[in-house]
Design a protein around this motif. Structure first.
Motif, PDB file in Angstrom:
ATOM      1  N   SER A  40      84.290  62.910  54.940  1.00  0.00           N
ATOM      2  CA  SER A  40      84.358  61.305  54.562  1.00  0.00           C
ATOM      3  C   SER A  40      84.545  60.435  55.573  1.00  0.00           C
ATOM      4  CB  SER A  40      85.781  60.994  53.543  1.00  0.00           C
ATOM      5  OG  SER A  40      86.954  61.421  54.482  1.00  0.00           O
ATOM      6  N   ALA A  41      84.925  60.687  56.741  1.00  0.00           N
ATOM      7  CA  ALA A  41      84.911  59.742  57.953  1.00  0.00           C
ATOM      8  C   ALA A  41      83.627  59.731  58.534  1.00  0.00           C
ATOM      9  CB  ALA A  41      86.171  60.124  58.947  1.00  0.00           C
ATOM     10  N   VAL A  42      82.996  60.851  58.581  1.00  0.00           N
ATOM     11  CA  VAL A  42      81.544  60.850  59.217  1.00  0.00           C
ATOM     12  C   VAL A  42      80.741  60.197  58.365  1.00  0.00           C
ATOM     13  CG1 VAL A  42      79.625  62.564  59.828  1.00  0.00           C
ATOM     14  CG2 VAL A  42      82.224  63.254  60.257  1.00  0.00           C
ATOM     15  N   PHE A  43      80.635  60.461  56.936  1.00  0.00           N
ATOM     16  CA  PHE A  43      80.059  59.597  56.256  1.00  0.00           C
ATOM     17  C   PHE A  43      80.181  58.033  56.323  1.00  0.00           C
ATOM     18  CE2 PHE A  43      79.035  57.429  51.929  1.00  0.00           C
ATOM     19  CZ  PHE A  43      78.024  57.960  51.651  1.00  0.00           C
ATOM     20  N   PHE A  69      73.392  49.646  53.421  1.00  0.00           N
ATOM     21  CA  PHE A  69      73.745  51.090  53.026  1.00  0.00           C
ATOM     22  C   PHE A  69      73.652  51.186  51.331  1.00  0.00           C
ATOM     23  CE2 PHE A  69      76.186  54.930  52.781  1.00  0.00           C
ATOM     24  CZ  PHE A  69      75.202  56.002  53.440  1.00  0.00           C
ATOM     25  N   ALA A  70      72.422  51.602  51.113  1.00  0.00           N
ATOM     26  CA  ALA A  70      72.341  51.747  49.603  1.00  0.00           C
ATOM     27  C   ALA A  70      70.962  52.256  49.510  1.00  0.00           C
ATOM     28  CB  ALA A  70      72.277  50.429  48.549  1.00  0.00           C
ATOM     29  N   VAL A  71      70.952  53.221  48.144  1.00  0.00           N
ATOM     30  CA  VAL A  71      69.385  53.696  48.130  1.00  0.00           C
ATOM     31  C   VAL A  71      68.582  52.487  47.851  1.00  0.00           C
ATOM     32  CG1 VAL A  71      68.098  55.133  46.377  1.00  0.00           C
ATOM     33  CG2 VAL A  71      70.407  55.697  47.140  1.00  0.00           C
ATOM     34  N   GLY A  72      67.434  52.515  48.570  1.00  0.00           N
ATOM     35  CA  GLY A  72      66.447  51.466  48.442  1.00  0.00           C
ATOM     36  C   GLY A  72      66.727  50.263  49.624  1.00  0.00           C
ATOM     37  N   GLY A  73      67.909  50.285  50.137  1.00  0.00           N
ATOM     38  CA  GLY A  73      68.257  49.398  51.321  1.00  0.00           C
ATOM     39  C   GLY A  73      67.971  50.163  52.622  1.00  0.00           C
ATOM     40  N   GLY A  74      68.237  49.399  53.738  1.00  0.00           N
ATOM     41  CA  GLY A  74      68.030  50.260  54.796  1.00  0.00           C
ATOM     42  C   GLY A  74      68.476  49.376  55.950  1.00  0.00           C
ATOM     43  N   ILE A 100      71.456  58.976  48.790  1.00  0.00           N
ATOM     44  CA  ILE A 100      72.900  58.729  49.380  1.00  0.00           C
ATOM     45  C   ILE A 100      73.490  59.649  48.430  1.00  0.00           C
ATOM     46  CG2 ILE A 100      74.796  57.488  49.846  1.00  0.00           C
ATOM     47  CD1 ILE A 100      72.563  55.176  50.763  1.00  0.00           C
ATOM     48  N   THR A 101      74.477  60.792  48.949  1.00  0.00           N
ATOM     49  CA  THR A 101      75.439  61.656  48.220  1.00  0.00           C
ATOM     50  C   THR A 101      76.530  61.681  48.958  1.00  0.00           C
ATOM     51  OG1 THR A 101      73.728  63.082  47.410  1.00  0.00           O
ATOM     52  CG2 THR A 101      75.908  63.978  47.162  1.00  0.00           C
ATOM     53  N   ILE A 106      72.599  62.245  53.406  1.00  0.00           N
ATOM     54  CA  ILE A 106      71.925  60.897  53.409  1.00  0.00           C
ATOM     55  C   ILE A 106      70.567  61.303  53.810  1.00  0.00           C
ATOM     56  CG2 ILE A 106      71.682  58.726  54.741  1.00  0.00           C
ATOM     57  CD1 ILE A 106      74.773  59.442  55.703  1.00  0.00           C
ATOM     58  N   VAL A 107      69.487  60.766  53.075  1.00  0.00           N
ATOM     59  CA  VAL A 107      67.988  60.907  53.268  1.00  0.00           C
ATOM     60  C   VAL A 107      67.279  59.723  53.564  1.00  0.00           C
ATOM     61  CG1 VAL A 107      65.746  62.013  52.450  1.00  0.00           C
ATOM     62  CG2 VAL A 107      68.173  63.099  52.055  1.00  0.00           C
ATOM     63  N   TYR A 108      66.952  59.421  54.713  1.00  0.00           N
ATOM     64  CA  TYR A 108      66.082  58.173  54.954  1.00  0.00           C
ATOM     65  C   TYR A 108      64.710  58.366  55.932  1.00  0.00           C
ATOM     66  CZ  TYR A 108      68.222  58.050  59.557  1.00  0.00           C
ATOM     67  OH  TYR A 108      68.529  58.365  60.819  1.00  0.00           O
ATOM     68  N   THR A 109      63.957  57.239  55.692  1.00  0.00           N
ATOM     69  CA  THR A 109      62.711  57.183  56.358  1.00  0.00           C
ATOM     70  C   THR A 109      62.874  56.151  57.583  1.00  0.00           C
ATOM     71  OG1 THR A 109      61.811  55.592  55.015  1.00  0.00           O
ATOM     72  CG2 THR A 109      61.310  58.122  54.630  1.00  0.00           C
ATOM     73  N   TYR A 110      62.301  56.203  58.470  1.00  0.00           N
ATOM     74  CA  TYR A 110      62.376  55.084  59.383  1.00  0.00           C
ATOM     75  C   TYR A 110      60.971  55.169  60.242  1.00  0.00           C
ATOM     76  CZ  TYR A 110      63.313  57.964  63.617  1.00  0.00           C
ATOM     77  OH  TYR A 110      63.309  58.898  64.852  1.00  0.00           O
TER      78      TYR A 110
END
Length: 182
Positions: A40-43, A69-74, A100-101, A106-110
């Motif tokens: 939880s702290a790492v998240f 920090f939200a799905v669709g955000g970045g 984001i679970t 956490i899965v994201y593109t950059y």
């Protein structure tokens, strides 16, 4: 009624006639790290902008930063990196969260840009696995190098090393700070 006729685009209009398209190189790497903090702290260190800024930032000066920090955000970030005896590099980073679970994944593109040129784009999966003495973080990055550097054989080791340094910063950000209340 007016009619329009389809016209083929003028290939010389963009000034790139005959320019070869650079080959895209794909690579994947994994970095594992044990963190002495609960999942939880790492998240939270990914989610909370004030904590994230302590370990996830571009090098250089004149930095700008936004984080949603939200799905669709970045995130968007930029800076100017001074180089001795050369013009400074303008660095830019832009990401988009795909999944984001909480406390787990956490899965994201950059995309990373240098002087407005997209250098690479990546799909990153961060997994957090609780352990008795903290959390095991697993970072898997699938990268497409769009524009090679002057030393293309160094691109992947440089990115992997920078990721390891950034995660070392995450570990430091998770340690209690005696100067902070709370």
């Amino acid at each position: 009624m007016a009619t329009t006729e389809a016209t083929a685009p003028d290939p010389s209009a963009d000034g790139r006639v005959g320019d070869p398209v650079p080959e895209v190189r794909h690579d994947t790497f994994t970095v594992g790290l044990h963190l002495a903090a609960p999942a939880s702290a790492v998240f939270e260190a990914f989610a909370d902008t004030s904590i994230r800024r302590r370990w996830h930032k571009l090098p250089g000066r004149h930095a700008s930063y936004e984080h949603d920090f939200a799905v669709g955000g970045g995130e968007t970030a930029s800076s100017v990196f001074p180089i001795p005896d050369a013009p400074p590099e303008r660095l830019a980073y832009e990401s988009r969260y795909l999944d984001i679970t909480p406390d787990s994944r956490i899965v994201y593109t950059y995309t990373a840009r240098v002087d407005d040129v997209p250098r690479w784009t990546s799909l990153v999966t961060v997994e957090l696995r609780p352990e008795a003495a903290g959390t095991q973080l697993r970072w898997v990055e699938q990268v497409a190098f769009l524009t090679a550097s002057a030393e293309p054989d160094h691109d992947l080791p440089h990115l992997r090393g920078a990721t390891r340094l950034r995660l070392n910063g995450l570990a430091a950000a998770l340690k209690p700070d005696p100067g902070r209340a709370g």
